[in-house]
Structure formats: C-alpha cells, structure tokens
Design a protein around this motif. Structure first.
Motif, PDB file in Angstrom:
ATOM      1  N   CYS A  36       0.832  -1.211   0.000  1.00 13.98           N
ATOM      2  CA  CYS A  36       0.000   0.000   0.000  1.00 13.98           C
ATOM      3  C   CYS A  36       0.868   1.263   0.000  1.00 13.98           C
ATOM      4  N   GLY A  37       0.577   2.143  -0.937  1.00 12.23           N
ATOM      5  CA  GLY A  37       1.289   3.409  -1.010  1.00 12.23           C
ATOM      6  C   GLY A  37       2.653   3.341  -1.655  1.00 12.23           C
ATOM      7  N   ALA A  38       3.071   2.177  -2.105  1.00 12.46           N
ATOM      8  CA  ALA A  38       4.380   2.063  -2.749  1.00 12.46           C
ATOM      9  C   ALA A  38       4.349   2.694  -4.138  1.00 12.46           C
ATOM     10  N   ALA A  71       3.141   7.558   1.475  1.00  8.94           N
ATOM     11  CA  ALA A  71       4.311   8.054   2.193  1.00  8.94           C
ATOM     12  C   ALA A  71       5.343   6.955   2.335  1.00  8.94           C
ATOM     13  N   THR A  72       6.569   7.357   2.612  1.00  6.28           N
ATOM     14  CA  THR A  72       7.670   6.445   2.922  1.00  6.28           C
ATOM     15  C   THR A  72       8.140   6.733   4.332  1.00  6.28           C
ATOM     16  N   ALA A  89       3.489   3.289   2.361  1.00  5.45           N
ATOM     17  CA  ALA A  89       2.387   3.284   3.325  1.00  5.45           C
ATOM     18  C   ALA A  89       1.230   4.082   2.745  1.00  5.45           C
ATOM     19  N   ARG A  90       0.031   3.656   3.048  1.00  2.70           N
ATOM     20  CA  ARG A  90      -1.173   4.416   2.718  1.00  2.70           C
ATOM     21  C   ARG A  90      -1.634   5.094   4.002  1.00  2.70           C
ATOM     22  N   ILE A  91      -1.608   6.439   4.000  1.00  9.60           N
ATOM     23  CA  ILE A  91      -2.034   7.233   5.155  1.00  9.60           C
ATOM     24  C   ILE A  91      -3.461   7.719   4.906  1.00  9.60           C
ATOM     25  N   ASN A 184       0.580  -0.671   5.659  1.00  4.63           N
ATOM     26  CA  ASN A 184       1.702  -0.855   4.742  1.00  4.63           C
ATOM     27  C   ASN A 184       1.464  -1.993   3.753  1.00  4.63           C
ATOM     28  N   GLY A 185       0.836  -3.047   4.202  1.00  8.98           N
ATOM     29  CA  GLY A 185       0.618  -4.188   3.324  1.00  8.98           C
ATOM     30  C   GLY A 185      -0.675  -4.909   3.634  1.00  8.98           C
ATOM     31  N   ILE A 186      -1.301  -5.457   2.603  1.00  4.21           N
ATOM     32  CA  ILE A 186      -2.518  -6.255   2.739  1.00  4.21           C
ATOM     33  C   ILE A 186      -2.322  -7.540   1.942  1.00  4.21           C
ATOM     34  N   GLU A 187      -2.538  -8.656   2.582  1.00  4.20           N
ATOM     35  CA  GLU A 187      -2.440  -9.965   1.934  1.00  4.20           C
ATOM     36  C   GLU A 187      -3.754 -10.710   2.108  1.00  4.20           C
ATOM     37  N   ILE A 188      -4.286 -11.238   1.023  1.00  4.18           N
ATOM     38  CA  ILE A 188      -5.495 -12.062   1.052  1.00  4.18           C
ATOM     39  C   ILE A 188      -5.168 -13.373   0.362  1.00  4.18           C
ATOM     40  N   LEU A 189      -5.421 -14.469   1.044  1.00  6.98           N
ATOM     41  CA  LEU A 189      -5.049 -15.780   0.535  1.00  6.98           C
ATOM     42  C   LEU A 189      -6.177 -16.762   0.807  1.00  6.98           C
TER      43      LEU A 189
END
Length: 347
Positions: A36-38, A71-72, A89-91, A184-189
């Motif tokens: 997210c946000g990268a 943002a970083t 990151a997604r703010i 920062n990160g989202i994982e769906i499995l």
C-alpha cells in the motif's frame, strides 16, 4: 457492529509416521499482495511480488486521492524487511474502504503495519479501527503502542474471514477523532474449506458447546513449531503461515526435544496442507510421570480461545496402544484424559 469473539493459535493435528512420498502443497486460488502506497510493484525477500494499490483503482474508493496520501517511512531500520514495511504506506485521514472481489469461502487476511514517522504524521498519534465486512478486527488500535510493548518493530495481524456468496470483502480503516489510520501491506489468501473446525466445539468448563460457523472470525495469536526452530512462510504448505519456535513459551527444563527424520503419511482427515513435515518430526516429551510439560501464553480476557493441537507419533519404540498415554489440561481444566496418539490414529 459485530466483533471477533473467537481467537485461536495452532500448536502441534493427528497423523501417523510411516514411509511416504512428499505430498504437494496447497495451491491458493485467491492470492492478493498489496504494497500500500508504494511507488511501484516489487518483490520481497521470499521472491513474492507485491503490487502497489494504486495499480488497482477498483480496489480503492473513488475519492482515495482526496482522503489519503502515500508516504515512505522516515525511519529506515535495516532490521525490518523493506517489503512490505518501510518504503510504502497508505495514510488515511478519514474512513477509507478497500473493496476486494474474491471467491466465496474462508480467506487468510494479513495486515502489515510499520509504526514510523511519516512526513507530517506522528507515529504516536495514530489510532484507528479496522473492519472486514461486518466484523470488527481492530478497535482504537495503535501500532506504535503495540510495538512499544514488545520486542518487535513491526506488526502483522492475521485473521481467518469467511466471504459469503456476494464475493465482496470490504476492508475499512476508520481513524479515531483527531487521528489518522495507515497500512503498509494487505495480503489475502484462499485456504482449504476444511482447514479449521466447523460446527460445535467443546468449551472447557461449560456444558453447552460453542458453534463455529461462517459468521465466526478467527485471529491468529500463536502458531508454534514445538521442539523445533522457526518455520518460515516459504517452508509452509502453500499458505505462507509462519510457525514460531516455542522456546519462549515452554516452562521448565525437564523435557527432551527429540527429532526423528522420518517420512510422514498424511490422511484424508489430516491432509498434507495441515502443517509442514518439519512440524511433525520435532516434538517435546517428558518421561517423568510426577512432572508436567507446560506452556504459558499471555492472553487477553473477554474472548474465547480455540486451541488446536497437532500430534504425530514419531518415536520408533512407541508402536502399540498404551505405549504412551498422557492427559492434556488447558487453563487448569482437563481437556483430554488418557490421550494416546496410536489409538487416535488407528495404528
């Protein structure tokens, strides 16, 4: 708003040890990795590709650019994995909903947080809630306070969420008043439908059972490889679970940690994806009948906890029923008497 009422950890499931070929791992049918946000897609240390969320505008609310920013982290700690933590990151300044269209059924949902100072945002001022469809996963959560109370510098939260026939998973971040949310990160499995128990389970100390149904959400607290080392996500059986060493939780010193390099026969009741082979070939054992083998876990009050125990009889001298029999207590209450792995497994 419903809340999570059942939490769980994986501990050691029942199989037999005989000569066998290595079965294939689970093959996920749903696989989402969002950094997210990268600025762009990148791979992590395990060669898994993480896509930036801006490449998938259908996941984002239509006004995402006005209610959030990217943002970083200003603190680039070299001990933290760069992906999916430190360089994106997604703010979120107001309520923000990711919308994922996935197949029905149970899903692993993993959220990654690196509480650092981002440009214009103080890490100590972030408090927010997270919901998945109608379930509250986090309430007034502070990643900064969470890491301050532990030895870790990042936070990973793992949940098991059931997605119904609408095939929609809405993940909503809601900042507390005068605060902000971030991820920062989202994982769906996806995961096998029979991986976790469904139906009635026994509640220790209660006569009425607890029903685990499709409206039940689970949060992983502890997943341990008893008597062995940490088992990394790429060593898991296709679901990228991490199995930590139990060294920090076992009590006392009067135990042995045998490791037998035997082949494992999985069964229809305990498929190959239940746990990696290394989990079943390491163990702890105690021969002194006057003592007990104990683990202690910090837990929060006000929740139900599901303990899932994995057993595999691997010692060559244990061949028959009654060669090894023991009792199991959880929270000072007897959970099983005369437990016998050979008897349970049918031979």
């Amino acid at each position: 708003m419903a809340t999570i009422t059942l939490l769980f950890f994986l501990f050691l499931q029942l199989i037999t040890a005989t000569i066998s070929t290595t079965p294939p791992p689970y093959n996920a049918t749903v696989y989402v990795l969002l950094y997210c946000g990268a600025q762009s897609a990148t791979t992590d240390d395990t060669d898994r590709r993480w896509d930036t969320d801006t490449h998938f505008p259908n996941f984002l609310p239509s006004n995402f650019s006005s209610i959030s920013t990217t943002a970083t982290a200003s603190e680039q700690d070299p001990s933290i994995n760069r992906v999916p933590y430190t360089t994106g990151a997604r703010i979120m300044r107001s309520q923000f909903t990711y919308t994922f269209r996935v197949t029905p059924g149970a899903k692993f949902l993993r959220l990654y947080f690196y509480p650092a100072n981002y440009s214009g945002f103080n890490k100590a001022e972030s408090f927010f809630s997270v919901t998945a469809n109608h379930l509250t996963l986090l309430s007034n959560f502070s990643a900064f306070l969470t890491v301050s109370a532990s030895s870790s510098k990042q936070v990973q939260k793992e949940y098991v969420i059931n997605v119904d026939e609408t095939q929609i998973l809405k993940l909503t971040f809601s900042p507390s008043p005068n605060s902000y949310a971030f991820v920062n990160g989202i994982e769906i499995l996806s995961m096998p439908t029979d991986l976790y128990i469904h139906g009635d389970v026994t509640l220790s100390g209660h006569t009425n059972p607890y029903n685990i149904n499709n409206s039940t959400a689970l949060e992983t607290l502890y997943r341990l490889n008893v008597g062995g080392n940490l088992v990394g996500s790429t060593e898991d059986t296709g679901m990228y679970r991490v199995w930590d060493s139990d060294d920090a939780f076992v009590v006392g010193l009067g135990y042995q940690t045998p490791h037998f390099d035997v082949d494992i026969t999985y069964t229809s009741e305990t498929p190959a994806y239940s746990a990696p082979r290394i989990v079943y070939t390491t163990s702890r054992t105690m021969a002194n009948h006057s003592q007990s083998l104990d683990w202690e876990f910090p837990l929060n009050s006000g929740f139900y906890y599901l303990f899932r125990l994995h057993f595999c009889e691997i010692q060559p001298e244990v061949q028959e029923i009654n060669d090894r029999s023991f009792s199991i207590s959880i929270g000072n209450q007897k959970a099983a008497r005369e437990a016998d792995v050979i008897q349970w497994s049918g031979g």
